[in-house]
Scaffold this active site. Structure first.
Site, short mmCIF file in Angstrom:
data_model
loop_
_atom_site.label_atom_id
_atom_site.label_comp_id
_atom_site.label_asym_id
_atom_site.label_seq_id
_atom_site.Cartn_x
_atom_site.Cartn_y
_atom_site.Cartn_z
N GLU A 55 13.11 8.64 -5.78
CA GLU A 55 12.34 8.81 -4.55
C GLU A 55 12.78 7.80 -3.48
O GLU A 55 13.21 6.68 -3.80
CB GLU A 55 10.85 8.61 -4.84
CG GLU A 55 10.31 9.59 -5.86
CD GLU A 55 8.90 9.27 -6.30
OE1 GLU A 55 8.16 10.21 -6.65
OE2 GLU A 55 8.53 8.07 -6.31
N ALA A 138 5.05 -1.91 -18.99
CA ALA A 138 5.64 -2.88 -18.07
C ALA A 138 4.71 -3.31 -16.94
O ALA A 138 4.85 -4.41 -16.39
CB ALA A 138 6.94 -2.31 -17.49
N GLN A 139 3.75 -2.48 -16.56
CA GLN A 139 2.86 -2.80 -15.43
C GLN A 139 1.62 -3.60 -15.83
O GLN A 139 0.96 -4.19 -14.97
CB GLN A 139 2.40 -1.49 -14.77
CG GLN A 139 3.51 -0.61 -14.25
CD GLN A 139 4.13 -1.16 -12.98
OE1 GLN A 139 3.45 -1.68 -12.10
NE2 GLN A 139 5.44 -1.07 -12.87
N ASP A 160 -2.94 0.71 -26.53
CA ASP A 160 -1.72 1.46 -26.27
C ASP A 160 -1.35 2.16 -27.58
O ASP A 160 -1.65 1.66 -28.68
CB ASP A 160 -0.59 0.52 -25.83
CG ASP A 160 0.58 1.26 -25.21
OD1 ASP A 160 0.81 1.11 -24.00
OD2 ASP A 160 1.28 2.01 -25.94
N GLY A 224 -1.61 5.59 -13.36
CA GLY A 224 -0.55 6.15 -14.20
C GLY A 224 -0.08 7.53 -13.79
O GLY A 224 1.03 7.92 -14.13
N ASP A 226 1.59 9.84 -11.44
CA ASP A 226 2.37 9.66 -10.22
C ASP A 226 3.46 10.71 -10.04
O ASP A 226 4.50 10.43 -9.47
CB ASP A 226 2.99 8.26 -10.17
CG ASP A 226 3.87 7.96 -11.37
OD1 ASP A 226 4.03 8.85 -12.23
OD2 ASP A 226 4.41 6.85 -11.45
N LYS A 230 1.31 15.59 -13.77
CA LYS A 230 0.94 14.46 -14.62
C LYS A 230 -0.41 13.91 -14.20
O LYS A 230 -0.57 13.46 -13.06
CB LYS A 230 2.00 13.36 -14.52
CG LYS A 230 1.63 12.07 -15.26
CD LYS A 230 2.68 10.99 -15.04
CE LYS A 230 2.25 9.69 -15.70
NZ LYS A 230 3.22 8.60 -15.50
N SER A 291 -4.35 5.81 -7.37
CA SER A 291 -3.22 5.12 -6.77
C SER A 291 -1.90 5.73 -7.23
O SER A 291 -1.62 5.77 -8.43
CB SER A 291 -3.27 3.64 -7.15
OG SER A 291 -2.11 2.97 -6.74
#
Length: 341
Positions: A55, A138-139, A160, A224, A226, A230, A291
């Protein structure tokens, strides 16, 4: 043109500290969202492939033009590669000349976390003390640390599907004052928590939890989902919540609200920042910040990094542009190097 490498960003964080950087970034974000009407805005240009997406995210005002190149390849981690990487550029809008080229993999994680914390400032209860982290990839650490900069968190519950990711998360946050509680499933993690952050790497529609699983007054930062197709939250939950997004046209395409209509969205974040609309209005409403990331956030992050790079004399000056004595004689820069034979 100044170039900020990953090493330069690491040096910057060492100099000013992670908490101070996040605090300053939140202020820059709030300032730029407050000037929302001054920006040239558009949805990001996305090219979708079988394994992910690449993107371009542009944004500009009358002073600066910024864009970010970013990917999203959830399967990359199985190959030992990051699932999200980014590079950003900041340019002088009065001349079109680039000012800064910067790494934006770390910066994307930092600005995503800072934006979530900014939204929570308006949408979460002021007395929030517990947070559930669903997805510890990772976030995750960035999210928790940013939220902890605004809320005195006492308890972090986390889950997780990858035990190694949970162990990594616990190890990285072990020195912080809050209590870390590993959970066996999503339901256990979100039980009676004040703030829920969803950050899974799913590439399909799924339901992490249902409306009845969420306590009254909970704030959900859904970061999550995005890409088209999804999602992490159910339509029933979304319909019952106060939903805030960054930029409606983009979020309807890629966010949780792709399951909904525009009329289901309460506000864009800038409307809360400018007090045009109220954020949380009582202690029992469920709020959602859907977000997906927007270019104004990258603009703010690049603007901050450029300011700090100048202040602390970081980065390298790279001659990427020709500088002829006569700006109408571009060919002259090649003449000394031409073979005259």
């Amino acid at each position: 043109m100044k170039v900020m490498s990953i090493n330069d960003i690491q040096k910057l964080i060492k100099i000013i500290g992670l908490k101070a950087f996040l605090t300053r970034l939140i202020l820059f974000l709030e300032s730029d969202f407050a000037r929302w009407d001054t920006f040239h805005k558009s949805i990001r240009h996305a090219t979708y492939f079988a394994h992910g997406a690449i993107e371009l995210m542009p944004c500009a005002n009358e002073q600066f033009y910024a864009f970010k190149y970013v990917n999203s390849y959830p399967g990359n981690t199985a190959q030992g590669k990051l699932s999200v990487i980014g590079i950003g550029q900041l340019s002088d809008a009065t001349t079109g000349y680039p000012l800064l080229l910067s790494e934006m993999t770390l910066l994307t994680a930092l600005r995503t976390a800072a934006t979530g914390a900014l939204a929570a400032k308006y949408l979460a209860r002021e007395d929030a003390r517990s947070l559930a982290m669903i997805g510890t990839g990772a976030q995750a650490e960035f999210q928790v640390i940013a939220f902890n900069s605004l809320f005195p968190l006492q308890q972090i519950r986390y889950f997780d599907i990858d035990p190694a990711a949970m162990a990594k998360f616990s190890r990285n946050l072990a020195s912080y004052a809050f209590e870390l509680i590993p959970c066996a499933n999503v339901g256990e993690a979100i039980h009676n928590t004040d703030i829920i952050i969803t950050a899974t790497a799913t590439t399909r529609r799924m339901r992490l939890f249902e409306l009845q699983d969420v306590a009254a007054g909970t704030h959900i930062h859904a970061m999550g989902g995005d890409s088209p197709g999804k999602t992490e939250l159910s339509q029933t939950l979304l319909k019952a919540a106060k939903i805030v997004v960054e930029f409606i046209p983009q979020t309807l395409k890629e966010g949780e609200v792709q399951q909904c209509d525009a009329s289901d969205i309460y506000a864009e974040l800038w409307e809360l920042v400018t007090k045009r609309k109220r954020g949380r209005e009582n202690a029992t409403e469920i709020t959602v910040f859907d977000s997906v990331g927007f270019a104004v956030e990258d603009f703010a992050a690049l603007r901050l990094v450029y300011e700090l790079a100048l202040e602390h004399q970081l980065g390298s000056e790279i001659a990427l542009l020709p500088e002829p004595d006569d700006p109408k004689d571009l060919f002259s820069v090649l003449i000394p190097f031409l073979n005259q034979n």
